[in-house]
Design an enzyme around this catalytic site. Structure first.
Site, PDB file in Angstrom:
ATOM      1  N   TYR A  64       0.813  -1.216   0.000  1.00 13.00           N
ATOM      2  CA  TYR A  64       0.000   0.000   0.000  1.00 13.00           C
ATOM      3  C   TYR A  64       0.850   1.271   0.000  1.00 13.00           C
ATOM      4  CZ  TYR A  64      -4.428  -2.280  -0.220  1.00 13.00           C
ATOM      5  OH  TYR A  64      -5.493  -2.994  -0.695  1.00 13.00           O
ATOM      6  N   ARG A  67       1.805   1.736  -3.540  1.00 14.01           N
ATOM      7  CA  ARG A  67       0.672   2.257  -4.328  1.00 14.01           C
ATOM      8  C   ARG A  67       0.394   3.725  -4.002  1.00 14.01           C
ATOM      9  NH1 ARG A  67      -3.817  -1.292  -4.236  1.00 14.01           N
ATOM     10  NH2 ARG A  67      -4.921   0.388  -5.280  1.00 14.01           N
ATOM     11  N   ASN A  99     -12.555   2.996  -7.678  1.00 12.29           N
ATOM     12  CA  ASN A  99     -11.156   3.364  -7.481  1.00 12.29           C
ATOM     13  C   ASN A  99     -10.936   4.056  -6.141  1.00 12.29           C
ATOM     14  OD1 ASN A  99     -10.915   2.380 -10.040  1.00 12.29           O
ATOM     15  ND2 ASN A  99     -10.709   4.385 -11.019  1.00 12.29           N
ATOM     16  N   HIS A 116     -15.089   1.596  -2.753  1.00 15.09           N
ATOM     17  CA  HIS A 116     -14.034   0.774  -2.144  1.00 15.09           C
ATOM     18  C   HIS A 116     -13.064   1.579  -1.287  1.00 15.09           C
ATOM     19  CE1 HIS A 116     -14.752  -2.481  -5.475  1.00 15.09           C
ATOM     20  NE2 HIS A 116     -15.638  -2.546  -4.502  1.00 15.09           N
ATOM     21  N   CYS A 127      -9.916   0.876  17.464  1.00 21.21           N
ATOM     22  CA  CYS A 127     -10.827   1.948  17.894  1.00 21.21           C
ATOM     23  C   CYS A 127     -11.391   2.649  16.660  1.00 21.21           C
ATOM     24  CB  CYS A 127     -10.124   2.918  18.846  1.00 21.21           C
ATOM     25  SG  CYS A 127      -8.980   4.063  18.059  1.00 21.21           S
ATOM     26  N   CYS A 151      -1.849   3.447  15.737  1.00 17.51           N
ATOM     27  CA  CYS A 151      -2.898   4.421  16.048  1.00 17.51           C
ATOM     28  C   CYS A 151      -2.406   5.385  17.134  1.00 17.51           C
ATOM     29  CB  CYS A 151      -4.137   3.685  16.534  1.00 17.51           C
ATOM     30  SG  CYS A 151      -5.451   4.763  17.120  1.00 17.51           S
TER      31      CYS A 151
HETATM   32  C1  BJW Z   1      -8.948   0.138 -19.634  1.00 18.04           C
HETATM   33  C2  BJW Z   1      -7.764   0.754 -19.989  1.00 18.04           C
HETATM   34  C3  BJW Z   1      -7.864   2.035 -20.559  1.00 18.04           C
HETATM   35  C4  BJW Z   1      -7.271  -1.165 -19.150  1.00 18.04           C
HETATM   36  N1  BJW Z   1      -9.060   2.596 -20.708  1.00 18.04           N
HETATM   37  N2  BJW Z   1     -10.113   0.713 -19.802  1.00 18.04           N
HETATM   38  C5  BJW Z   1     -21.415 -12.162  -5.927  1.00 18.04           C
HETATM   39  C6  BJW Z   1     -20.954 -13.042  -6.888  1.00 18.04           C
HETATM   40  C7  BJW Z   1     -19.633 -13.513  -6.850  1.00 18.04           C
HETATM   41  C8  BJW Z   1     -18.765 -13.121  -5.823  1.00 18.04           C
HETATM   42  C9  BJW Z   1     -19.216 -12.256  -4.863  1.00 18.04           C
HETATM   43  C10 BJW Z   1     -20.527 -11.796  -4.915  1.00 18.04           C
HETATM   44  N3  BJW Z   1     -20.698 -10.947  -3.870  1.00 18.04           N
HETATM   45  C11 BJW Z   1     -19.539 -10.863  -3.171  1.00 18.04           C
HETATM   46  C12 BJW Z   1     -18.618 -11.651  -3.734  1.00 18.04           C
HETATM   47  C13 BJW Z   1     -17.221 -11.828  -3.235  1.00 18.04           C
HETATM   48  C14 BJW Z   1     -16.276 -10.751  -3.695  1.00 18.04           C
HETATM   49  C15 BJW Z   1     -16.219 -10.791  -5.209  1.00 18.04           C
HETATM   50  O1  BJW Z   1     -16.792  -9.996  -5.905  1.00 18.04           O
HETATM   51  N4  BJW Z   1     -15.478 -11.735  -5.742  1.00 18.04           N
HETATM   52  C16 BJW Z   1     -15.368 -11.919  -7.192  1.00 18.04           C
HETATM   53  C17 BJW Z   1     -14.019 -11.386  -7.665  1.00 18.04           C
HETATM   54  C18 BJW Z   1     -15.538 -13.374  -7.502  1.00 18.04           C
HETATM   55  N5  BJW Z   1     -16.675  -9.437  -3.224  1.00 18.04           N
HETATM   56  C19 BJW Z   1     -16.314  -8.969  -2.024  1.00 18.04           C
HETATM   57  O2  BJW Z   1     -15.651  -9.645  -1.253  1.00 18.04           O
HETATM   58  C20 BJW Z   1     -16.795  -7.588  -1.614  1.00 18.04           C
HETATM   59  N6  BJW Z   1     -17.378  -7.645  -0.343  1.00 18.04           N
HETATM   60  C21 BJW Z   1     -18.518  -8.288  -0.089  1.00 18.04           C
HETATM   61  O3  BJW Z   1     -19.189  -8.804  -0.955  1.00 18.04           O
HETATM   62  O4  BJW Z   1     -18.874  -8.321   1.230  1.00 18.04           O
HETATM   63  C22 BJW Z   1     -20.014  -9.075   1.634  1.00 18.04           C
HETATM   64  C23 BJW Z   1     -20.153  -8.912   3.111  1.00 18.04           C
HETATM   65  C24 BJW Z   1     -21.319  -8.392   3.623  1.00 18.04           C
HETATM   66  C25 BJW Z   1     -21.464  -8.247   5.017  1.00 18.04           C
HETATM   67  C26 BJW Z   1     -20.406  -8.600   5.856  1.00 18.04           C
HETATM   68  C27 BJW Z   1     -19.228  -9.097   5.332  1.00 18.04           C
HETATM   69  C28 BJW Z   1     -19.097  -9.250   3.944  1.00 18.04           C
HETATM   70  C29 BJW Z   1     -15.621  -6.621  -1.470  1.00 18.04           C
HETATM   71  C30 BJW Z   1     -14.890  -6.363  -2.732  1.00 18.04           C
HETATM   72  C31 BJW Z   1     -13.687  -5.440  -2.471  1.00 18.04           C
HETATM   73  C32 BJW Z   1     -12.806  -5.213  -3.664  1.00 18.04           C
HETATM   74  N7  BJW Z   1     -11.588  -4.570  -3.273  1.00 18.04           N
HETATM   75  C33 BJW Z   1     -10.596  -4.210  -4.267  1.00 18.04           C
HETATM   76  C34 BJW Z   1      -9.341  -3.609  -3.562  1.00 18.04           C
HETATM   77  C35 BJW Z   1      -9.596  -2.181  -3.092  1.00 18.04           C
HETATM   78  C36 BJW Z   1      -8.436  -1.618  -2.359  1.00 18.04           C
HETATM   79  C37 BJW Z   1      -7.232  -1.358  -3.217  1.00 18.04           C
HETATM   80  O5  BJW Z   1      -7.299  -0.592  -4.193  1.00 18.04           O
HETATM   81  O6  BJW Z   1      -6.191  -1.920  -2.901  1.00 18.04           O
HETATM   82  O7  BJW Z   1     -11.142  -3.264  -5.186  1.00 18.04           O
HETATM   83  S1  BJW Z   1     -10.126  -5.575  -5.326  1.00 18.04           S
HETATM   84  C38 BJW Z   1     -10.001  -4.619  -6.812  1.00 18.04           C
HETATM   85  O8  BJW Z   1     -11.034  -5.015  -7.754  1.00 18.04           O
HETATM   86  C39 BJW Z   1     -10.342  -3.179  -6.388  1.00 18.04           C
HETATM   87  C40 BJW Z   1     -11.162  -2.723  -7.559  1.00 18.04           C
HETATM   88  O9  BJW Z   1     -11.962  -1.614  -7.199  1.00 18.04           O
HETATM   89  C41 BJW Z   1     -11.958  -3.934  -7.934  1.00 18.04           C
HETATM   90  C42 BJW Z   1     -12.499  -3.931  -9.332  1.00 18.04           C
HETATM   91  O10 BJW Z   1     -11.462  -3.937 -10.257  1.00 18.04           O
HETATM   92  P1  BJW Z   1     -11.578  -3.038 -11.576  1.00 18.04           P
HETATM   93  O11 BJW Z   1     -11.647  -1.612 -11.220  1.00 18.04           O
HETATM   94  O12 BJW Z   1     -12.653  -3.550 -12.429  1.00 18.04           O
HETATM   95  O13 BJW Z   1     -10.132  -3.250 -12.217  1.00 18.04           O
HETATM   96  P2  BJW Z   1      -9.568  -4.481 -13.100  1.00 18.04           P
HETATM   97  O14 BJW Z   1      -8.102  -4.441 -13.019  1.00 18.04           O
HETATM   98  O15 BJW Z   1     -10.234  -5.735 -12.757  1.00 18.04           O
HETATM   99  O16 BJW Z   1     -10.028  -4.137 -14.593  1.00 18.04           O
HETATM  100  C43 BJW Z   1      -9.481  -3.047 -15.307  1.00 18.04           C
HETATM  101  C44 BJW Z   1     -10.257  -2.907 -16.608  1.00 18.04           C
HETATM  102  O17 BJW Z   1      -9.786  -1.751 -17.272  1.00 18.04           O
HETATM  103  C45 BJW Z   1     -10.069  -4.076 -17.575  1.00 18.04           C
HETATM  104  O18 BJW Z   1     -11.346  -4.477 -18.071  1.00 18.04           O
HETATM  105  C46 BJW Z   1      -9.221  -3.487 -18.701  1.00 18.04           C
HETATM  106  O19 BJW Z   1      -9.535  -4.039 -19.986  1.00 18.04           O
HETATM  107  C47 BJW Z   1      -9.614  -2.051 -18.640  1.00 18.04           C
HETATM  108  N8  BJW Z   1      -8.604  -1.109 -19.156  1.00 18.04           N
HETATM  109  N9  BJW Z   1      -6.717  -0.108 -19.728  1.00 18.04           N
HETATM  110  C48 BJW Z   1     -10.165   1.890 -20.344  1.00 18.04           C
HETATM  111  N10 BJW Z   1      -6.740   2.717 -20.957  1.00 18.04           N
HETATM  112 ZN    ZN Z   2      -6.977   3.131  17.793  1.00 18.17          ZN
END
Ligand code: BJW
Ligand code: ZN
Length: 244
Positions: A64, A67, A99, A116, A127, A151
């Site tokens: 992180y 990043r 993002n 996110h 805390c 913290c």
């Molecule tokens: C271009 C380009 C150019 C390139 N121009 N384009 C339902 C179904 C299946 C699974 C699940 C579900 N519900 C929940 C889940 C589980 C899980 C999940 O989704 N898993 C799947 C992957 C299978 N979800 C979770 O765990 C979420 N939480 C949750 O559901 O909690 C439930 C709960 C409830 C109550 C109590 C407890 C739990 C949380 C998800 C968190 C995601 N976090 C991250 C990290 C954030 C922090 C950080 O930045 O470090 O978020 S992971 C990462 O993926 C980040 C992104 O926001 C996210 C999405 O990625 P994104 O933005 O789409 O990027 P890429 O790299 O995947 O794609 C880039 C795209 O750009 C590509 O298509 C390229 O082609 C394109 N591109 N150049 C335009 N120039």
């Molecule tokens: Zn604290």
């Protein structure tokens, strides 16, 4: 295709944007999935989890801090700026982003919903302490520090205020995003693989409630099957041509 998208936007009553890492790719911020999405020998998805943080907080903080430094130097690109312009024109009502990089706000977008979290915020693992390192002016100092950040209130570990896999999204942001999606008659989906939920429901909700989906992505994504218009270009080029 470009004309059709421009027409849809111009005629919309309530358009929203839904963005992912791809919109920031041309600002030099690496995406998560696909070719360049690797850090050292890890996939980002392996590090963005509570398990990884429990097992090896030093490794996760190293990732992180790297990043944060990268994103700190990144500037909004023409796609971010075009979205801000569309908001000023009264066409785009909100930007819902996955993002954590803050680039929409830096480009001038006002109504930004962060699903996110934000990489420049930290929070305590025990805390309620949170800190916005950009606002507090401590970002540089924070990045220079070695070892695990603690913290100032209770001494527990600090963590990035972002949403990891298996964690719930910030409730208010998610509810607002769902409300906007139900209202929207057009959603402009830019640069997301559309595989991470619940965020990926946003364009689906727009579609199911009778709205149109415009997608900008150089590759097909999880959203492409429901896209009414698919603009297969990088975000900057597509947005520039759309604004003409
Ligand atoms: C271009 C380009 C150019 C390139 N121009 N384009 C339902 C179904 C299946 C699974 C699940 C579900 N519900 C929940 C889940 C589980 C899980 C999940 O989704 N898993 C799947 C992957 C299978 N979800 C979770 O765990 C979420 N939480 C949750 O559901 O909690 C439930 C709960 C409830 C109550 C109590 C407890 C739990 C949380 C998800 C968190 C995601 N976090 C991250 C990290 C954030 C922090 C950080 O930045 O470090 O978020 S992971 C990462 O993926 C980040 C992104 O926001 C996210 C999405 O990625 P994104 O933005 O789409 O990027 P890429 O790299 O995947 O794609 C880039 C795209 O750009 C590509 O298509 C390229 O082609 C394109 N591109 N150049 C335009 N120039
Ligand atoms: Zn604290």
């Amino acid at each position: 295709m470009m004309e059709e998208a421009a027409k849809l936007l111009a005629r919309s009553r309530f358009a929203i944007a839904f963005t992912g890492a791809g919109i920031s790719a041309e600002s030099g911020v690496p995406t998560f999935r696909g070719g360049s999405g690797l850090w050292k020998k890890y996939r980002p998805e392996e590090l963005a989890t509570p398990e990884a943080f429990r097992k090896d907080p030093n490794l996760v903080w190293e990732f992180y801090r790297w990043r944060m430094k990268l994103i700190m130097r990144a500037r909004p690109n023409r796609a971010h700026r075009a979205l801000a312009e569309l908001e000023r024109m009264g066409i785009v009502k909100a930007v819902i982003t996955q993002n954590v990089d803050d680039l929409h706000r830096e480009a001038g977008s006002q109504n930004v919903i962060e699903l996110h979290g934000n990489i420049f915020r930290v929070r305590c693992t025990s805390c309620g302490y949170t800190e916005d390192l950009k606002r507090s002016g401590r970002l540089n100092e924070f990045l220079k520090e070695k070892g695990l950040p603690r913290c100032p209130e209770c001494g527990s570990l600090l963590r990035p205020d972002v949403v990891w896999f298996g964690e719930p999204l910030p409730r208010e942001a998610l509810e607002e995003a769902f409300r906007l999606a139900e209202r929207a008659d057009v959603v402009l989906v830019i640069g997301t693989s559309g595989v991470v939920y619940p965020a990926a429901y946003i364009p689906q909700i727009v579609k199911e409630t009778g709205g149109r989906v415009i997608e900008i992505n150089p590759e097909e994504s999880g959203i492409t099957p429901i896209a009414d218009v698919f603009l297969r270009y990088p975000a900057g080029e597509a947005m520039e041509r759309l604004m003409e």
